[in-house]
Design a protein around this motif. Sequence first.
Motif, PDB file in Angstrom:
ATOM      1  N   GLU A  82       0.806  -1.214   0.000  1.00  0.00           N
ATOM      2  CA  GLU A  82       0.000   0.000   0.000  1.00  0.00           C
ATOM      3  C   GLU A  82       0.840   1.265   0.000  1.00  0.00           C
ATOM      4  N   SER A  83       2.142   1.131   0.267  1.00  0.00           N
ATOM      5  CA  SER A  83       3.052   2.271   0.264  1.00  0.00           C
ATOM      6  C   SER A  83       4.478   1.773   0.270  1.00  0.00           C
ATOM      7  N   GLU A  84       5.410   2.683   0.033  1.00  0.00           N
ATOM      8  CA  GLU A  84       6.828   2.332   0.127  1.00  0.00           C
ATOM      9  C   GLU A  84       7.214   1.968   1.555  1.00  0.00           C
ATOM     10  N   VAL A  85       6.592   2.620   2.517  1.00  0.00           N
ATOM     11  CA  VAL A  85       6.862   2.313   3.924  1.00  0.00           C
ATOM     12  C   VAL A  85       6.470   0.867   4.227  1.00  0.00           C
ATOM     13  N   ALA A  86       5.305   0.471   3.743  1.00  0.00           N
ATOM     14  CA  ALA A  86       4.860  -0.903   3.949  1.00  0.00           C
ATOM     15  C   ALA A  86       5.788  -1.884   3.254  1.00  0.00           C
ATOM     16  N   ALA A  87       6.217  -1.553   2.029  1.00  0.00           N
ATOM     17  CA  ALA A  87       7.063  -2.466   1.256  1.00  0.00           C
ATOM     18  C   ALA A  87       8.371  -2.760   1.964  1.00  0.00           C
ATOM     19  N   ILE A  88       9.026  -1.737   2.513  1.00  0.00           N
ATOM     20  CA  ILE A  88      10.330  -1.968   3.132  1.00  0.00           C
ATOM     21  C   ILE A  88      10.181  -2.761   4.426  1.00  0.00           C
ATOM     22  N   ASN A  89       9.052  -2.612   5.105  1.00  0.00           N
ATOM     23  CA  ASN A  89       8.838  -3.410   6.318  1.00  0.00           C
ATOM     24  C   ASN A  89       8.497  -4.857   5.986  1.00  0.00           C
ATOM     25  N   MET A  90       7.883  -5.093   4.832  1.00  0.00           N
ATOM     26  CA  MET A  90       7.692  -6.465   4.360  1.00  0.00           C
ATOM     27  C   MET A  90       9.046  -7.088   4.027  1.00  0.00           C
ATOM     28  N   VAL A  91       9.941  -6.295   3.461  1.00  0.00           N
ATOM     29  CA  VAL A  91      11.303  -6.763   3.193  1.00  0.00           C
ATOM     30  C   VAL A  91      11.971  -7.191   4.500  1.00  0.00           C
ATOM     31  N   TYR A  92      11.813  -6.378   5.535  1.00  0.00           N
ATOM     32  CA  TYR A  92      12.373  -6.709   6.861  1.00  0.00           C
ATOM     33  C   TYR A  92      11.862  -8.081   7.311  1.00  0.00           C
ATOM     34  N   GLY A  93      10.558  -8.296   7.199  1.00  0.00           N
ATOM     35  CA  GLY A  93       9.978  -9.557   7.668  1.00  0.00           C
ATOM     36  C   GLY A  93      10.476 -10.756   6.894  1.00  0.00           C
ATOM     37  N   ALA A  94      10.506 -10.654   5.563  1.00  0.00           N
ATOM     38  CA  ALA A  94      10.965 -11.776   4.742  1.00  0.00           C
ATOM     39  C   ALA A  94      12.439 -12.064   4.975  1.00  0.00           C
ATOM     40  N   ALA A  95      13.248 -11.000   5.070  1.00  0.00           N
ATOM     41  CA  ALA A  95      14.680 -11.184   5.317  1.00  0.00           C
ATOM     42  C   ALA A  95      14.924 -11.825   6.680  1.00  0.00           C
ATOM     43  N   ALA A  96      14.130 -11.423   7.677  1.00  0.00           N
ATOM     44  CA  ALA A  96      14.278 -11.990   9.014  1.00  0.00           C
ATOM     45  C   ALA A  96      13.948 -13.477   9.036  1.00  0.00           C
ATOM     46  N   ALA A  97      13.103 -13.913   8.089  1.00  0.00           N
ATOM     47  CA  ALA A  97      12.762 -15.333   7.976  1.00  0.00           C
ATOM     48  C   ALA A  97      13.746 -16.095   7.091  1.00  0.00           C
ATOM     49  N   GLY A  98      14.808 -15.411   6.637  1.00  0.00           N
ATOM     50  CA  GLY A  98      15.864 -16.077   5.880  1.00  0.00           C
ATOM     51  C   GLY A  98      15.671 -16.092   4.382  1.00  0.00           C
ATOM     52  N   ALA A  99      14.682 -15.327   3.867  1.00  0.00           N
ATOM     53  CA  ALA A  99      14.407 -15.334   2.427  1.00  0.00           C
ATOM     54  C   ALA A  99      15.328 -14.381   1.675  1.00  0.00           C
ATOM     55  N   ARG A 100      15.582 -14.708   0.416  1.00  0.00           N
ATOM     56  CA  ARG A 100      16.230 -13.742  -0.477  1.00  0.00           C
ATOM     57  C   ARG A 100      15.140 -12.826  -1.019  1.00  0.00           C
ATOM     58  N   VAL A 101      15.257 -11.523  -0.747  1.00  0.00           N
ATOM     59  CA  VAL A 101      14.144 -10.602  -0.992  1.00  0.00           C
ATOM     60  C   VAL A 101      14.639  -9.338  -1.689  1.00  0.00           C
ATOM     61  N   LEU A 102      13.779  -8.816  -2.560  1.00  0.00           N
ATOM     62  CA  LEU A 102      14.096  -7.630  -3.365  1.00  0.00           C
ATOM     63  C   LEU A 102      12.990  -6.608  -3.219  1.00  0.00           C
ATOM     64  N   THR A 103      13.368  -5.339  -3.182  1.00  0.00           N
ATOM     65  CA  THR A 103      12.433  -4.244  -3.386  1.00  0.00           C
ATOM     66  C   THR A 103      13.077  -3.263  -4.353  1.00  0.00           C
ATOM     67  N   SER A 104      12.241  -2.508  -5.044  1.00  0.00           N
ATOM     68  CA  SER A 104      12.765  -1.514  -5.984  1.00  0.00           C
ATOM     69  C   SER A 104      11.902  -0.271  -5.933  1.00  0.00           C
TER      70      SER A 104
END
Length: 352
Positions: free
Chosen positions: A55-77
């Motif tokens: 819903e926003s760039e703020v939301a996107a980067i926090n989703m990145v935090y969550g996926a990375a914390a779970a050990g996933a390879r994650v991208l945002t742009s």
Amino acid sequence: MAEKLLMKGNEVIAEAALRAGCRHYFGYPITPQTEVAHYMAKAMPKINGTFVQAESEVAAINMVYGAAAAGARVLTSSSSPGVSLKQEGISYIAGAELPAVLVNIVRCGPGLGGILPAQCDYFQSVKGGGHGDYKNVVLAPSSVQELYELTVEAFNISDKYRILTIILGDGMLGQMMEAVEFKDKEDIYQDDKKWACTGTKMERESNDVTSIYIQPEVLENHNLKLQAKYKKIEENETRVETYNCENADIIVTAYGTVARIVKNVIKMAEKEGIKVGLIRPISLWPFPTAAFEKYAETPKAFLSVELSAGQMVEDVRLAVNGKRPVHFYGRMGGMIPSQKEVLDKIKEILNK
């Protein structure tokens, strides 16, 4: 046999990420990088990956935090204003030592700016950008082929050091089409990520991923640990191209697509008996200080050419350390310097 395709820069970033093992993408559309998200939206469902238009760039980067914390390879742009909105989350990611990759296809500014090429986010990228004493690795491709290679490398660096790595390009690089040669198989850094929050299954102690350290002694020790990691990255992950620098009359420094213009200037200058060298930082952080130290006393002067009001030039001056004058030539607002403009500036410096 290696595969060679004609592709747009933004789409190459997405394809490279997939080949590097990225299966999670979170973003928000903004030109001139939207094709990264478009490509991921089509590709992820086919490989059982995750694509979320947040819903926003703020939301996107926090989703990145969550996926990375779970050990996933994650991208945002994103692009410049969108990356500004991500800065709080980026600082949290740095504090929690999470590996992730962020692409910034820079647009001109300040403010909303325009979608034409610019390099005015250099400070934001290499000086942290958000709050706190932290660094991000910043890679600056100059071709669509390098977009592919450095995107794969960005994921490897991120996993190796548990750090956010930024791919910094511009609207011209993101939108241009060039032939790209893909490898049959990528060299992927393997990390068991025993630190990640993946569920204990009652077989181990639980992991905590956090950037919150209330006690000052604990927080200082955490910061010291981060600074030691950054020093190790500076020692091992600096990338630079030097060209024609031996006995150069003047050395020009430029990164990204501007460096391509400078290479043509070198040919023009040679016809007029002027020897121009090029130092092209590929890693903007860690900055290739050693390359400038090596040639600090070779030319009459240095010239930094940028699509900004003069940002990388400050790091060049620090690296040269007063041994030679460092000049600057830049264009802003989406304007691109011509080869003649740069050559005229070189002549002006040499004739002083």
